[in-house]
Scaffold this active site. Structure first.
Site, PDB file in Angstrom:
ATOM      1  N   CYS A  86       0.831  -1.202   0.000  1.00  0.00           N
ATOM      2  CA  CYS A  86       0.000   0.000   0.000  1.00  0.00           C
ATOM      3  C   CYS A  86       0.873   1.263   0.000  1.00  0.00           C
ATOM      4  CB  CYS A  86      -0.977  -0.034   1.166  1.00  0.00           C
ATOM      5  SG  CYS A  86      -2.382   1.092   0.955  1.00  0.00           S
ATOM      6  N   HIS A 182      -3.449  -5.144   0.345  1.00  0.00           N
ATOM      7  CA  HIS A 182      -2.919  -5.625   1.632  1.00  0.00           C
ATOM      8  C   HIS A 182      -2.900  -7.150   1.671  1.00  0.00           C
ATOM      9  CE1 HIS A 182      -2.673  -1.786   3.842  1.00  0.00           C
ATOM     10  NE2 HIS A 182      -3.672  -1.426   3.057  1.00  0.00           N
ATOM     11  N   GLU A 184      -1.108  -8.794   3.693  1.00  0.00           N
ATOM     12  CA  GLU A 184      -0.731  -9.189   5.054  1.00  0.00           C
ATOM     13  C   GLU A 184      -1.877  -9.253   6.045  1.00  0.00           C
ATOM     14  OE1 GLU A 184      -1.114  -4.779   5.615  1.00  0.00           O
ATOM     15  OE2 GLU A 184      -0.855  -6.201   3.985  1.00  0.00           O
TER      16      GLU A 184
END
Length: 228
Positions: A86, A182, A184
């Site tokens: 990001c 994202h 993660e």
């Protein structure tokens, strides 16, 4: 040793850290907003730069972003593994001379990305796109987004993925990978991020359905990234 830079306390490495722990890969987390940044990457084999609500064009307000950009440059020059998530992806784009700017709308939630032709030839993107149960490679699949900024593709970068709202969702430059989305996110991170957000229930309900598949896709990407 992997250097992980957090641009804000709430946006941690999530499933990236889980993978590093499970695979006994040493790492160190730096809280950039608090001034905790390495002076050099001489002792590191890779650099991961996480997200944050600030914009690359706000470096005068958030001066630590200038240092992070310098570290990205150093990592690329040292030919280290680099992963930007990001804001981290936007910082890579900026460091490589591309324009980063406010987009035409906020992209938030679980939405599809589509791999480009180059994305379908990239081993890391293939690892992410391969369905963990079926084993086939999906050109389109859902990832988690939360951003309103976007960037132009840097000169010399390889365009890897797009979405309906934004053309540039992922690119590669040498050993650096920039992901606008994202990869993660975990259930815990989403609960923290959306604590008082009107989309909380919708986001968490969809996360419940997609979490197993998504975590396996992310793990496959990490394996390819850290072993390449």
């Amino acid at each position: 040793m992997i250097a992980i830079i957090k641009n804000i306390k709430s946006e941690g490495p999530g499933s990236i850290e889980n993978y590093l722990i499970e695979n006994s890969i040493p790492y160190k987390i730096f809280e950039a907003e608090q001034g905790q940044l390495p002076s050099t990457l001489e002792d590191f084999t890779g650099l991961i730069v996480m997200g944050g609500p600030m914009g690359v064009y706000e470096m005068d307000i958030y001066p630590h972003l200038k240092i992070v950009s310098r570290l990205i440059r150093e990592a690329i020059n040292r030919n280290l593994k680099v992963l930007g998530i990001c804001l981290g992806a936007q910082l890579i784009a900026h460091t490589l001379g591309a324009r980063v700017y406010k987009g035409h709308g906020e992209e938030i939630g679980w939405h599809e990305i589509e791999l480009t032709g180059e994305g379908l030839r990239d081993p890391l993107m293939i690892a992410l796109a391969k369905h963990p149960s079926v084993g086939d490679v999906w050109r389109k699949f859902k990832v988690f987004h939360w951003h309103g900024d976007t960037f132009d593709l840097p000169v010399g970068a390889v365009h890897l993925a797009r979405s309906c709202l934004y053309e540039n969702q992922a690119f590669r430059y040498r050993k650096a990978y920039a992901l606008q989305f994202h990869i993660e996110v975990t259930r815990q991170l989403l609960e923290e991020w959306f604590e008082d957000h009107p989309l909380r229930e919708k986001i968490l309900n969809e996360a419940e359905k997609i979490n197993t598949e998504y975590s396996h896709r992310a793990s496959n990407f990490y394996k390819a990234f850290f072993e390449k």
